[in-house]
Design a protein around this motif. Structure first.
Motif, mmCIF file in Angstrom:
data_model
loop_
_atom_site.group_PDB
_atom_site.id
_atom_site.type_symbol
_atom_site.label_atom_id
_atom_site.label_comp_id
_atom_site.label_asym_id
_atom_site.label_seq_id
_atom_site.Cartn_x
_atom_site.Cartn_y
_atom_site.Cartn_z
ATOM 1 N N UNK A 11 -18.191 -34.525 -26.346
ATOM 2 C CA UNK A 11 -17.858 -33.152 -26.727
ATOM 3 C C UNK A 11 -17.602 -33.090 -28.238
ATOM 4 N N UNK A 12 -16.961 -34.113 -28.781
ATOM 5 C CA UNK A 12 -16.683 -34.163 -30.213
ATOM 6 C C UNK A 12 -17.953 -34.163 -31.057
ATOM 7 N N UNK A 14 -20.699 -32.878 -30.221
ATOM 8 C CA UNK A 14 -21.217 -31.512 -30.163
ATOM 9 C C UNK A 14 -20.494 -30.619 -31.157
ATOM 10 N N UNK A 15 -19.180 -30.828 -31.276
ATOM 11 C CA UNK A 15 -18.413 -30.026 -32.230
ATOM 12 C C UNK A 15 -18.954 -30.254 -33.641
ATOM 13 N N UNK A 19 -20.295 -27.207 -35.871
ATOM 14 C CA UNK A 19 -19.710 -26.859 -37.174
ATOM 15 C C UNK A 19 -20.756 -26.972 -38.283
ATOM 16 N N UNK A 183 -20.563 -24.067 -28.213
ATOM 17 C CA UNK A 183 -19.938 -25.355 -28.483
ATOM 18 C C UNK A 183 -18.523 -25.160 -29.003
ATOM 19 N N UNK B 242 -15.348 -26.810 -23.787
ATOM 20 C CA UNK B 242 -15.370 -27.127 -25.220
ATOM 21 C C UNK B 242 -14.133 -26.580 -25.915
ATOM 22 N N UNK B 245 -11.095 -28.559 -25.080
ATOM 23 C CA UNK B 245 -11.093 -29.824 -25.820
ATOM 24 C C UNK B 245 -10.655 -29.608 -27.264
#
Ligand code: HEM
Ligand code: SF4
Ligand code: FES
Lengths: 223, 254
Positions: A11-12, A14-15, A19, A183, B242, B245
């Motif tokens: 998930x990170x 994807x962040x 961004x 996201x 998301x 998280x």
């Protein structure tokens, strides 16, 4: 959560893509607006003034470092994600799922990104590199970028590569724009409807405007 | 709907065990009733195989009424077959025409290794649930169910997410073999309720960490999972995950 967890979990990662993707979208808005000055039909006067503001001023030049950093992180992370995701299936299916439920361009972000990357290499070597090296990579004198565009876009193969690059960018954004907001957590129906309309419109308008630039020079639509 | 019988050619993945290479084998079945379920059709084939002294085809199933999540066949290129919002056990033979060839494959993902034929090991899902898909309650008498006020829209969204039966079709359909739709359903259904509040942040962190450890891919929001999910779990849950998280990373004390 450690910073490592925040940005290196699935998930990170994807962040990070989201961004940097939104950051690149902001850059595109600036880039396409400034370049649209070529259609002022004033022999490139207005466009060159704008380009001069961006090239001979410390503020945009420092932001440019951030732009490259964002772009490089986006590219490395994107390609790494694509390769890692591809390795998770093992034995493939005999009959493929294909378009049942997802769009081809949503499944081809890695491929579209790679085409954009190849286009970017040509694009930077056409304009950014000659100009910055002429400036001694500091705030030295610039080349006439409008003239440079006329020169570059007089060759058919270059125009074709640029148009293909813009089409890839359009499809990349058709998925990417909406995806980036999802996201970052946008999840109710009201906002989904908004980002979907804005996303598709943005993708089409930006890709079309960029593609019209080399075409305008090649076909002599501007004076 | 009119009843008819059909003859079919079945192309089925056979694999003796985890280490066997495996491959497709073709079988013929005759006079299959359009009113049979897909699994009943496979039962007919298995009886044929047993009578002729061959090893029957191993496939997962339990309730055969669309609620347990055990059935898991990839039929003609789609998990659970052509019908929308439907499990394999609820797929009926009227979905097929006489003379058709039907290809049946197991879920494909490295995280779901084939145990035998069409059965895959879905224990990674159990371990993801164990990592955080629970709530803490005090022992003693059960509290009155209505003593905690819950917003109706949230309760509805939570129930919709709780529909997930953990079948793994989302992983099978996803080009990234990502388990995000499953995970997001499990996280969302507890995050939306007051009972889920105490573990809210640790839950999402631990479950994502476990999902990564099990070797699933990362989500890229393609939407293939939502389209194939027998319980029509909304992909909006992934965006919600998301956000959970991101929020946990900002507000969790640790
Ligand atoms: C100006 C150029 C670009 C823009 C505006 C852009 C924008 C975006 C956006 C908004 C996303 C969605 C992020 C998300 O889903 O959260 C994305 C995803 C992606 N981009 Fe780009 N991008 C650009 C260039 C590139 C390049 C050059 C590459 C690779 C060589 C690339 C590779 C990818 C990949 C693989 C994804 C999918 C990752 C995912 O969805 O998780 N992009 N891009
Ligand atoms: S989200 Fe849907 S497809 Fe995925 S495990 Fe749950 S019920 Fe199955
Ligand atoms: S066998 Fe239980 S859902 Fe299909």
């Amino acid at each position: 959560m450690t910073w490592k967890q925040v940005f290196t979990s699935s998930v990170g990662k994807k962040l990070v893509m989201g961004f940097t993707g939104i950051f690149l979208i902001l850059f595109l808005i600036v880039h396409v607006s400034l370049n649209a000055c070529i259609w002022a039909n004033d022999g490139g006067d207005m466009f060159n003034k704008g380009a001069h503001f961006m090239g001979a001023n410390w503020v945009p030049r420092i932001l440019e470092i951030g732009l490259f950093a964002g772009l490089i992180i986006h590219i490395i992370q994107g390609l790494a994600l694509e390769l890692s995701n591809r390795s998770k299936r093992g034995i493939g299916y005999a009959v493929n799922y294909g378009n049942k439920g997802s769009k081809w361009y949503s499944r081809s972000m890695g491929l579209l990104g790679t085409i954009i990357l190849l286009f970017l290499i040509l694009h930077l070597s056409n304009f950014w590199f000659p100009n910055r090296s002429h400036q001694g990579f500091l705030l030295g004198e610039e080349i006439n970028l409008y003239q440079k565009m006329q020169e570059v876009f007089s060759e058919l193969w270059v125009v074709i590569v640029y148009v293909l690059g813009c089409i890839s960018l359009g499809y990349h954004l058709a998925h990417g724009f909406q995806s980036a907001f999802k996201t970052l957590g946008v999840h109710n129906k009201r906002w989904h409807a908004l980002i979907s309309i804005v996303g598709y419109s943005f993708s089409i308008i930006v890709a079309l405007m960029f593609a019209l630039m080399p075409l305008s020079f090649y076909f002599g639509w501007i004076s | 709907m009119e009843h008819y019988n059909m003859n079919l050619t079945l192309k089925i993945w056979r694999q003796k065990n985890k280490d066997d290479k495996g491959g497709f084998q073709s079988y013929q079945v005759k006079d299959i009733s359009s009113e049979m379920s897909f699994l009943e059709m496979l039962d007919v084939l298995n009886e044929q195989l047993i009578h002729s002294g061959q090893d029957p085809i191993a496939f997962d199933h339990d309730c055969r009424e669309g609620i347990c999540g055990m059935c898991s066949l990839y039929i003609n290129g789609k998990p659970h077959g052509e019908w929308k919002g439907n499990t394999t056990c609820q797929l009926h033979m009227r979905a097929f025409k006489d003379g058709e060839t039907v290809t049946i494959e197991p879920w494909r993902a490295k995280a779901f290794p084939v145990i035998k034929d069409l059965i895959v090991d879905r224990s990674p899902f159990d371990r993801i649930i164990q990592a955080g898909g629970y709530i803490s309650v005090n022992t003693g008498n059960a509290v009155d169910g209505n003593s905690l006020p819950i917003n109706k829209d949230k309760a509805d969204a939570s129930f919709a997410a709780a529909m997930c039966i953990g079948c793994g079709a989302c992983v099978a359909a996803c080009k990234n073999s990502s388990a995000m739709l499953f995970l997001s359903a499990k996280v969302a259904h507890l995050a939306l309720l007051p009972q889920g509040e105490p573990e809210r942040h640790s839950r999402v962190m631990n479950m994502v960490a476990q999902m990564d450890k099990e070797g699933f891919g990362a989500c890229t929001n393609t939407g293939a999972c939502e389209a194939t999910c027998p319980k029509e779990i909304s992909i909006a849950n992934i965006a919600r995950l998301n956000l959970e998280y991101l929020t946990a990373s900002i507000v969790a004390e640790k």
